[in-house]
Write a protein that holds these residues in place. Structure first.
Motif, PDB file in Angstrom:
ATOM      1  N   LEU A  73       0.855  -1.180   0.000  1.00 31.19           N
ATOM      2  CA  LEU A  73       0.000   0.000   0.000  1.00 31.19           C
ATOM      3  C   LEU A  73       0.891   1.229   0.000  1.00 31.19           C
ATOM      4  O   LEU A  73       1.905   1.264   0.706  1.00 31.19           O
ATOM      5  CB  LEU A  73      -0.852   0.062   1.275  1.00 31.19           C
ATOM      6  CG  LEU A  73      -1.930  -0.975   1.481  1.00 31.19           C
ATOM      7  CD1 LEU A  73      -2.480  -0.874   2.901  1.00 31.19           C
ATOM      8  CD2 LEU A  73      -3.048  -0.771   0.487  1.00 31.19           C
ATOM      9  N   THR A  74       0.504   2.244  -0.760  1.00 30.97           N
ATOM     10  CA  THR A  74       1.178   3.532  -0.702  1.00 30.97           C
ATOM     11  C   THR A  74       0.104   4.587  -0.493  1.00 30.97           C
ATOM     12  O   THR A  74      -0.840   4.679  -1.273  1.00 30.97           O
ATOM     13  CB  THR A  74       1.951   3.835  -2.005  1.00 30.97           C
ATOM     14  OG1 THR A  74       2.888   2.790  -2.239  1.00 30.97           O
ATOM     15  CG2 THR A  74       2.689   5.162  -1.900  1.00 30.97           C
ATOM     16  N   GLN A  75       0.251   5.345   0.572  1.00 38.97           N
ATOM     17  CA  GLN A  75      -0.723   6.379   0.910  1.00 38.97           C
ATOM     18  C   GLN A  75      -0.078   7.751   0.737  1.00 38.97           C
ATOM     19  O   GLN A  75       1.034   7.964   1.193  1.00 38.97           O
ATOM     20  CB  GLN A  75      -1.191   6.195   2.352  1.00 38.97           C
ATOM     21  CG  GLN A  75      -2.139   7.270   2.845  1.00 38.97           C
ATOM     22  CD  GLN A  75      -2.715   6.923   4.192  1.00 38.97           C
ATOM     23  OE1 GLN A  75      -3.857   6.522   4.275  1.00 38.97           O
ATOM     24  NE2 GLN A  75      -1.935   7.061   5.246  1.00 38.97           N
ATOM     25  N   THR A  76      -0.805   8.653   0.081  1.00 40.51           N
ATOM     26  CA  THR A  76      -0.346  10.035  -0.064  1.00 40.51           C
ATOM     27  C   THR A  76      -1.387  10.946   0.551  1.00 40.51           C
ATOM     28  O   THR A  76      -2.567  10.897   0.184  1.00 40.51           O
ATOM     29  CB  THR A  76      -0.141  10.405  -1.550  1.00 40.51           C
ATOM     30  OG1 THR A  76       0.742   9.460  -2.141  1.00 40.51           O
ATOM     31  CG2 THR A  76       0.442  11.795  -1.684  1.00 40.51           C
ATOM     32  N   LEU A  77      -0.948  11.783   1.485  1.00 42.67           N
ATOM     33  CA  LEU A  77      -1.833  12.732   2.154  1.00 42.67           C
ATOM     34  C   LEU A  77      -1.041  13.995   2.427  1.00 42.67           C
ATOM     35  O   LEU A  77       0.031  13.937   3.038  1.00 42.67           O
ATOM     36  CB  LEU A  77      -2.375  12.144   3.461  1.00 42.67           C
ATOM     37  CG  LEU A  77      -3.345  13.026   4.250  1.00 42.67           C
ATOM     38  CD1 LEU A  77      -4.629  13.280   3.461  1.00 42.67           C
ATOM     39  CD2 LEU A  77      -3.671  12.396   5.591  1.00 42.67           C
ATOM     40  N   ALA A  78      -1.538  15.105   1.962  1.00 42.88           N
ATOM     41  CA  ALA A  78      -0.894  16.412   2.150  1.00 42.88           C
ATOM     42  C   ALA A  78       0.569  16.381   1.682  1.00 42.88           C
ATOM     43  O   ALA A  78       1.455  16.920   2.334  1.00 42.88           O
ATOM     44  CB  ALA A  78      -0.990  16.855   3.614  1.00 42.88           C
ATOM     45  N   GLY A  79       0.817  15.702   0.563  1.00 44.64           N
ATOM     46  CA  GLY A  79       2.156  15.657  -0.013  1.00 44.64           C
ATOM     47  C   GLY A  79       3.116  14.689   0.651  1.00 44.64           C
ATOM     48  O   GLY A  79       4.265  14.571   0.239  1.00 44.64           O
ATOM     49  N   LYS A  80       2.671  13.987   1.671  1.00 45.88           N
ATOM     50  CA  LYS A  80       3.529  13.026   2.375  1.00 45.88           C
ATOM     51  C   LYS A  80       3.094  11.609   2.041  1.00 45.88           C
ATOM     52  O   LYS A  80       1.905  11.301   2.023  1.00 45.88           O
ATOM     53  CB  LYS A  80       3.475  13.248   3.885  1.00 45.88           C
ATOM     54  CG  LYS A  80       4.041  14.584   4.298  1.00 45.88           C
ATOM     55  CD  LYS A  80       4.041  14.738   5.795  1.00 45.88           C
ATOM     56  CE  LYS A  80       4.598  16.105   6.149  1.00 45.88           C
ATOM     57  NZ  LYS A  80       4.659  16.289   7.593  1.00 45.88           N
ATOM     58  N   LYS A  81       4.097  10.742   1.787  1.00 50.58           N
ATOM     59  CA  LYS A  81       3.816   9.344   1.447  1.00 50.58           C
ATOM     60  C   LYS A  81       4.195   8.427   2.601  1.00 50.58           C
ATOM     61  O   LYS A  81       5.174   8.656   3.298  1.00 50.58           O
ATOM     62  CB  LYS A  81       4.609   8.920   0.210  1.00 50.58           C
ATOM     63  CG  LYS A  81       4.081   9.472  -1.071  1.00 50.58           C
ATOM     64  CD  LYS A  81       4.803   8.867  -2.252  1.00 50.58           C
ATOM     65  CE  LYS A  81       4.219   9.405  -3.546  1.00 50.58           C
ATOM     66  NZ  LYS A  81       4.803   8.777  -4.721  1.00 50.58           N
ATOM     67  N   SER A  82       3.393   7.367   2.734  1.00 53.91           N
ATOM     68  CA  SER A  82       3.733   6.293   3.662  1.00 53.91           C
ATOM     69  C   SER A  82       3.414   4.981   2.955  1.00 53.91           C
ATOM     70  O   SER A  82       2.538   4.919   2.101  1.00 53.91           O
ATOM     71  CB  SER A  82       2.958   6.425   4.977  1.00 53.91           C
ATOM     72  OG  SER A  82       1.569   6.446   4.742  1.00 53.91           O
ATOM     73  N   GLU A  83       4.158   3.945   3.303  1.00 57.86           N
ATOM     74  CA  GLU A  83       3.983   2.642   2.660  1.00 57.86           C
ATOM     75  C   GLU A  83       3.858   1.547   3.701  1.00 57.86           C
ATOM     76  O   GLU A  83       4.358   1.679   4.821  1.00 57.86           O
ATOM     77  CB  GLU A  83       5.157   2.325   1.741  1.00 57.86           C
ATOM     78  CG  GLU A  83       5.261   3.212   0.533  1.00 57.86           C
ATOM     79  CD  GLU A  83       6.375   2.787  -0.408  1.00 57.86           C
ATOM     80  OE1 GLU A  83       7.229   1.958  -0.031  1.00 57.86           O
ATOM     81  OE2 GLU A  83       6.391   3.292  -1.542  1.00 57.86           O
ATOM     82  N   GLY A 104      -9.501  11.156   3.190  1.00 61.37           N
ATOM     83  CA  GLY A 104      -9.066  12.103   2.178  1.00 61.37           C
ATOM     84  C   GLY A 104      -7.740  11.760   1.521  1.00 61.37           C
ATOM     85  O   GLY A 104      -7.260  12.500   0.674  1.00 61.37           O
ATOM     86  N   ALA A 105      -7.157  10.636   1.882  1.00 62.38           N
ATOM     87  CA  ALA A 105      -5.873  10.231   1.304  1.00 62.38           C
ATOM     88  C   ALA A 105      -6.061   9.496  -0.012  1.00 62.38           C
ATOM     89  O   ALA A 105      -7.118   8.936  -0.281  1.00 62.38           O
ATOM     90  CB  ALA A 105      -5.116   9.331   2.277  1.00 62.38           C
ATOM     91  N   LYS A 106      -5.016   9.524  -0.819  1.00 61.47           N
ATOM     92  CA  LYS A 106      -4.972   8.682  -2.015  1.00 61.47           C
ATOM     93  C   LYS A 106      -4.195   7.437  -1.614  1.00 61.47           C
ATOM     94  O   LYS A 106      -3.081   7.531  -1.102  1.00 61.47           O
ATOM     95  CB  LYS A 106      -4.264   9.398  -3.165  1.00 61.47           C
ATOM     96  CG  LYS A 106      -4.158   8.548  -4.423  1.00 61.47           C
ATOM     97  CD  LYS A 106      -3.535   9.319  -5.565  1.00 61.47           C
ATOM     98  CE  LYS A 106      -2.066   9.033  -5.621  1.00 61.47           C
ATOM     99  NZ  LYS A 106      -1.392   9.553  -6.810  1.00 61.47           N
ATOM    100  N   VAL A 107      -4.801   6.280  -1.822  1.00 63.54           N
ATOM    101  CA  VAL A 107      -4.167   5.012  -1.465  1.00 63.54           C
ATOM    102  C   VAL A 107      -4.039   4.164  -2.727  1.00 63.54           C
ATOM    103  O   VAL A 107      -5.022   3.923  -3.423  1.00 63.54           O
ATOM    104  CB  VAL A 107      -4.989   4.245  -0.392  1.00 63.54           C
ATOM    105  CG1 VAL A 107      -4.342   2.904  -0.081  1.00 63.54           C
ATOM    106  CG2 VAL A 107      -5.135   5.085   0.864  1.00 63.54           C
ATOM    107  N   VAL A 108      -2.813   3.741  -3.005  1.00 64.98           N
ATOM    108  CA  VAL A 108      -2.555   2.891  -4.162  1.00 64.98           C
ATOM    109  C   VAL A 108      -2.235   1.489  -3.664  1.00 64.98           C
ATOM    110  O   VAL A 108      -1.378   1.305  -2.792  1.00 64.98           O
ATOM    111  CB  VAL A 108      -1.387   3.427  -5.018  1.00 64.98           C
ATOM    112  CG1 VAL A 108      -1.083   2.474  -6.171  1.00 64.98           C
ATOM    113  CG2 VAL A 108      -1.705   4.813  -5.548  1.00 64.98           C
TER     114      VAL A 108
END
Length: 126
Positions: A73-83, A104-108
């Motif tokens: 999983l890769t999450q992007t929220l407010a320009g910050k990514k976490s995996e 509100g995050a984008k999750v790939v």
């Protein structure tokens, strides 16, 4: 103008086949209370809960063995990514314990099958 019965019959047949074609890949209804995306033939359901994030895989309403994939999983929220790595958790379920999908995050979801084929699905969490 000449009426062509054969062409009219073909057109009617094509229209009658539309509903069956529209549902050829199975239901897009979430089965585990999450949100769904279709990627190729694979339906991916993202479920965020208090213990972490789970992903369920199916094709044409049939479960797909999670053990056939490596995933993250890769999450992007407010320009910050976490995996986070997704690990098989029985049946068609992959889990990332402790990973919270933020509102509100984008999750790939990135999946790679044993043959090396890659599948991606992007979700916008609510």
């Amino acid at each position: 103008m000449k009426f062509d019965l054969f062409r009219a019959g073909l057109a009617a047949l094509a229209l009658a086949a539309l509903p069956a074609t529209a549902f050829a890949h199975g239901s897009m209804k979430p089965q585990h209370g999450g949100i769904v995306q279709m990627s190729g033939e694979t339906l991916i359901e993202l479920v965020s809960g208090p213990k972490g994030t789970d992903v369920y895989l199916s094709e044409e309403d049939e479960p797909v063995a999670a053990t056939d994939y490596t995933a993250k999983l890769t999450q992007t929220l407010a320009g910050k990514k976490s995996e986070a790595a997704l690990k098989p958790a029985g049946g068609n379920k992959l889990s990332a314990p402790g990973f919270k999908a933020a509102k509100g995050a984008k999750v790939v979801v990135a999946l790679t099958d044993k043959g090396g084929a890659k599948i991606f699905a992007t979700f916008q969490t609510k």
